[in-house]
Design a protein around this motif. Structure first.
Motif, PDB file in Angstrom:
ATOM      1  N   ARG A 273     146.885  53.266 -20.192  1.00  0.00           N
ATOM      2  CA  ARG A 273     147.657  53.738 -21.344  1.00  0.00           C
ATOM      3  C   ARG A 273     149.154  53.679 -21.070  1.00  0.00           C
ATOM      4  O   ARG A 273     149.878  54.634 -21.280  1.00  0.00           O
ATOM      5  CB  ARG A 273     147.252  55.172 -21.677  1.00  0.00           C
ATOM      6  N   SER A 274     149.581  52.560 -20.558  1.00  0.00           N
ATOM      7  CA  SER A 274     151.031  52.396 -20.361  1.00  0.00           C
ATOM      8  C   SER A 274     151.737  52.103 -21.669  1.00  0.00           C
ATOM      9  O   SER A 274     152.951  52.263 -21.768  1.00  0.00           O
ATOM     10  CB  SER A 274     151.299  51.265 -19.363  1.00  0.00           C
ATOM     11  N   ASP A 275     150.990  51.654 -22.669  1.00  0.00           N
ATOM     12  CA  ASP A 275     151.588  51.399 -23.975  1.00  0.00           C
ATOM     13  C   ASP A 275     151.518  52.661 -24.832  1.00  0.00           C
ATOM     14  O   ASP A 275     150.808  53.600 -24.529  1.00  0.00           O
ATOM     15  CB  ASP A 275     150.888  50.230 -24.661  1.00  0.00           C
ATOM     16  N   GLN A 276     152.271  52.637 -25.945  1.00  0.00           N
ATOM     17  CA  GLN A 276     152.365  53.797 -26.831  1.00  0.00           C
ATOM     18  C   GLN A 276     151.881  53.422 -28.229  1.00  0.00           C
ATOM     19  O   GLN A 276     152.116  52.318 -28.723  1.00  0.00           O
ATOM     20  CB  GLN A 276     153.816  54.286 -26.922  1.00  0.00           C
ATOM     21  N   LEU A 277     151.171  54.390 -28.871  1.00  0.00           N
ATOM     22  CA  LEU A 277     150.750  54.255 -30.263  1.00  0.00           C
ATOM     23  C   LEU A 277     151.484  55.295 -31.099  1.00  0.00           C
ATOM     24  O   LEU A 277     151.608  56.460 -30.696  1.00  0.00           O
ATOM     25  CB  LEU A 277     149.240  54.450 -30.393  1.00  0.00           C
ATOM     26  N   PHE A 278     151.964  54.859 -32.263  1.00  0.00           N
ATOM     27  CA  PHE A 278     152.696  55.729 -33.181  1.00  0.00           C
ATOM     28  C   PHE A 278     151.939  55.766 -34.506  1.00  0.00           C
ATOM     29  O   PHE A 278     151.589  54.718 -35.057  1.00  0.00           O
ATOM     30  CB  PHE A 278     154.117  55.207 -33.417  1.00  0.00           C
ATOM     31  N   PHE A 279     151.692  56.969 -35.013  1.00  0.00           N
ATOM     32  CA  PHE A 279     151.007  57.139 -36.293  1.00  0.00           C
ATOM     33  C   PHE A 279     151.882  58.030 -37.181  1.00  0.00           C
ATOM     34  O   PHE A 279     152.371  59.080 -36.741  1.00  0.00           O
ATOM     35  CB  PHE A 279     149.648  57.806 -36.110  1.00  0.00           C
ATOM     36  N   VAL A 280     152.059  57.602 -38.403  1.00  0.00           N
ATOM     37  CA  VAL A 280     152.878  58.374 -39.327  1.00  0.00           C
ATOM     38  C   VAL A 280     152.268  58.262 -40.726  1.00  0.00           C
ATOM     39  O   VAL A 280     151.750  57.206 -41.115  1.00  0.00           O
ATOM     40  CB  VAL A 280     154.342  57.888 -39.312  1.00  0.00           C
ATOM     41  N   VAL A 281     152.310  59.372 -41.461  1.00  0.00           N
ATOM     42  CA  VAL A 281     151.773  59.458 -42.823  1.00  0.00           C
ATOM     43  C   VAL A 281     152.877  60.000 -43.728  1.00  0.00           C
ATOM     44  O   VAL A 281     153.539  60.997 -43.393  1.00  0.00           O
ATOM     45  CB  VAL A 281     150.539  60.377 -42.884  1.00  0.00           C
ATOM     46  N   PHE A 282     153.058  59.353 -44.876  1.00  0.00           N
ATOM     47  CA  PHE A 282     154.032  59.800 -45.871  1.00  0.00           C
ATOM     48  C   PHE A 282     153.299  60.116 -47.170  1.00  0.00           C
ATOM     49  O   PHE A 282     152.500  59.303 -47.657  1.00  0.00           O
ATOM     50  CB  PHE A 282     155.083  58.722 -46.141  1.00  0.00           C
ATOM     51  N   GLU A 283     153.581  61.313 -47.737  1.00  0.00           N
ATOM     52  CA  GLU A 283     153.038  61.686 -49.040  1.00  0.00           C
ATOM     53  C   GLU A 283     153.969  62.687 -49.707  1.00  0.00           C
ATOM     54  O   GLU A 283     154.839  63.281 -49.058  1.00  0.00           O
ATOM     55  CB  GLU A 283     151.626  62.270 -48.908  1.00  0.00           C
ATOM     56  N   TRP A 284     153.743  62.879 -51.019  1.00  0.00           N
ATOM     57  CA  TRP A 284     154.564  63.816 -51.777  1.00  0.00           C
ATOM     58  C   TRP A 284     154.024  65.231 -51.599  1.00  0.00           C
ATOM     59  O   TRP A 284     152.827  65.453 -51.575  1.00  0.00           O
ATOM     60  CB  TRP A 284     154.593  63.450 -53.259  1.00  0.00           C
ATOM     61  N   LYS A 285     154.949  66.167 -51.502  1.00  0.00           N
ATOM     62  CA  LYS A 285     154.557  67.561 -51.316  1.00  0.00           C
ATOM     63  C   LYS A 285     153.989  68.158 -52.600  1.00  0.00           C
ATOM     64  O   LYS A 285     152.963  68.841 -52.583  1.00  0.00           O
ATOM     65  CB  LYS A 285     155.779  68.371 -50.854  1.00  0.00           C
ATOM     66  N   ASP A 286     154.626  67.921 -53.738  1.00  0.00           N
ATOM     67  CA  ASP A 286     154.186  68.488 -55.019  1.00  0.00           C
ATOM     68  C   ASP A 286     154.710  67.594 -56.134  1.00  0.00           C
ATOM     69  O   ASP A 286     155.564  66.728 -55.923  1.00  0.00           O
ATOM     70  CB  ASP A 286     154.690  69.934 -55.196  1.00  0.00           C
ATOM     71  N   PRO A 287     154.233  67.790 -57.375  1.00  0.00           N
ATOM     72  CA  PRO A 287     154.658  66.923 -58.489  1.00  0.00           C
ATOM     73  C   PRO A 287     155.920  67.409 -59.205  1.00  0.00           C
ATOM     74  O   PRO A 287     156.130  67.065 -60.372  1.00  0.00           O
ATOM     75  CB  PRO A 287     153.454  66.972 -59.433  1.00  0.00           C
ATOM     76  N   PHE A 288     156.743  68.182 -58.547  1.00  0.00           N
ATOM     77  CA  PHE A 288     157.909  68.768 -59.207  1.00  0.00           C
ATOM     78  C   PHE A 288     159.194  68.170 -58.635  1.00  0.00           C
ATOM     79  O   PHE A 288     159.414  68.185 -57.422  1.00  0.00           O
ATOM     80  CB  PHE A 288     157.927  70.286 -59.028  1.00  0.00           C
ATOM     81  N   ILE A 289     160.021  67.674 -59.554  1.00  0.00           N
ATOM     82  CA  ILE A 289     161.366  67.213 -59.179  1.00  0.00           C
ATOM     83  C   ILE A 289     162.317  68.392 -59.327  1.00  0.00           C
ATOM     84  O   ILE A 289     162.415  68.998 -60.398  1.00  0.00           O
ATOM     85  CB  ILE A 289     161.814  66.029 -60.056  1.00  0.00           C
TER      86      ILE A 289
END
Length: 347
Positions: A273-289
């Protein structure tokens, strides 16, 4: 004439005994008639003297009370004038303070679809292995972590100079973010970094308001430089699943707020495991502007109306004080005139 003559004169006047007797009778009757007149005259003189002494004292006491009340009213109106002046000063000060410090007003608008944001990654030597859109917060398990997968996202690669140094070239991978907040759409990305000599490895990313504006921009490099100058940058580290919840806040210009939660990823690979894995998730918190506006609560019309009322009260109080002073001077002159008349009468 015989009634005013004394008894000794009766002897001189009488020619006979009968004349002498009639003279005495007349003298006695005149004395009896003059005694009530003398008593009545004395009583009249006494009553007049008493009235003359009591009436000026009554007039003096009433005048004194009127003067005292006038002075008290004058001081009350002077106090009211001072309060009105203080209110004018305080009103102007409050108005200037409210102009300097407006109140922040927050309003919310519910939407079902957002304008897809742009997510600019600065991976460096890391590679994008996979990128997918998922719904309802469901991310299927990774079959082959660390292996290239499907890239189902709209991406754009761009190079531009660093806006802060104007010398360093930067490489950015721009990805289209989620839109459907009702279906809880999210974007899951996996990066891979083959070997690193750093103790801490991370990938920088930047969020801007609209991916479509970036696509339609004729000068994409200048667009990215402006975004980097206007928005804050973030990081996510390797070996964890970073969950980014976005919320849109509009204040003068578009801005974004984010909440980041980190979930540990258990790496079950058998190879080194000398290499690195990156995981990221993007989503909206709520439907309000969230729209934030600066509101100046100081209303100039209210201040003008209040100042008019205060100045009217000031002029009215000043007019009343002027009339009160004139009336006091007039009463004083009248009192002095009566005193002089009484003194002249006594003299």
């Amino acid at each position: 004439s015989l009634s005013r003559v004394p008894n000794s004169t009766c002897e001189k006047v009488a020619q006979s005994l009968d004349d002498y007797a009639s003279c005495l009778r007349k003298t006695h009757l005149s004395d009896q008639q003059s005694k009530p007149a003398i008593v009545v005259g004395f009583l009249i003189k006494l009553s007049l003297s008493e009235l003359g002494t009591t009436a000026p004292s009554l007039r003096f006491s009433k005048t004194c009370l009127k003067n005292v009340f006038s002075v008290i009213l004058l001081f009350i109106y002077l106090l009211l004038m001072a309060v009105a002046v203080f209110l004018v000063y305080q009103t102007i000060s409050d108005f200037r303070e409210k102009l300097k410090h407006p109140v922040m007003s927050v309003s919310y608008k519910e939407v079902s679809l957002y304008d897809a944001p742009g997510i600019a990654f600065y991976p460096g030597k890391a590679k994008l292995l996979s990128c997918k859109h998922h719904y309802y917060d469901h991310i299927p398990p990774l079959v082959n972590p660390g292996q290239p997968g499907d890239i189902e996202c709209t991406t754009q690669r761009i190079n531009y100079t660093d806006p802060f140094t104007n010398q360093t070239m930067k490489y950015a991978l721009v990805v289209q973010g989620p839109r459907d907040v009702k279906k809880k759409e999210l974007v899951f990305l996996q990066f891979y970094l083959n070997g690193t000599d750093q103790d801490f490895s991370a990938i920088d990313y930047l969020l801007f308001s609209s991916f479509q504006e970036f696509i339609n921009s004729p000068e994409k490099a200048e667009f990215m430089k402006d975004c980097e100058s206007s928005y804050s940058g973030w990081k996510f580290s390797g070996g964890f699943r970073t969950w980014v919840k976005m919320s849109l806040q509009v204040q003068n210009e578009n801005g974004r707020e984010m909440e980041t939660s980190v979930v540990n990823y258990i790496d079950q690979r058998t190879k080194p495991r000398s290499d690195q894995l990156f995981f990221v998730v993007f989503e909206w918190k709520d439907p309000f502007i969230q729209t934030v506006q600066d509101i100046i609560t100081a209303n100039p019309w209210n201040m003008i109306a209040l100042l008019c009322g205060i100045f009217l009260a000031l002029f009215k109080a000043a007019d009343f004080a002027k009339l009160s002073v004139k009336w006091m001077i007039k009463i004083r002159k009248r009192h002095l005139k009566r005193s002089r008349q009484v003194m002249n009468h006594i003299n």
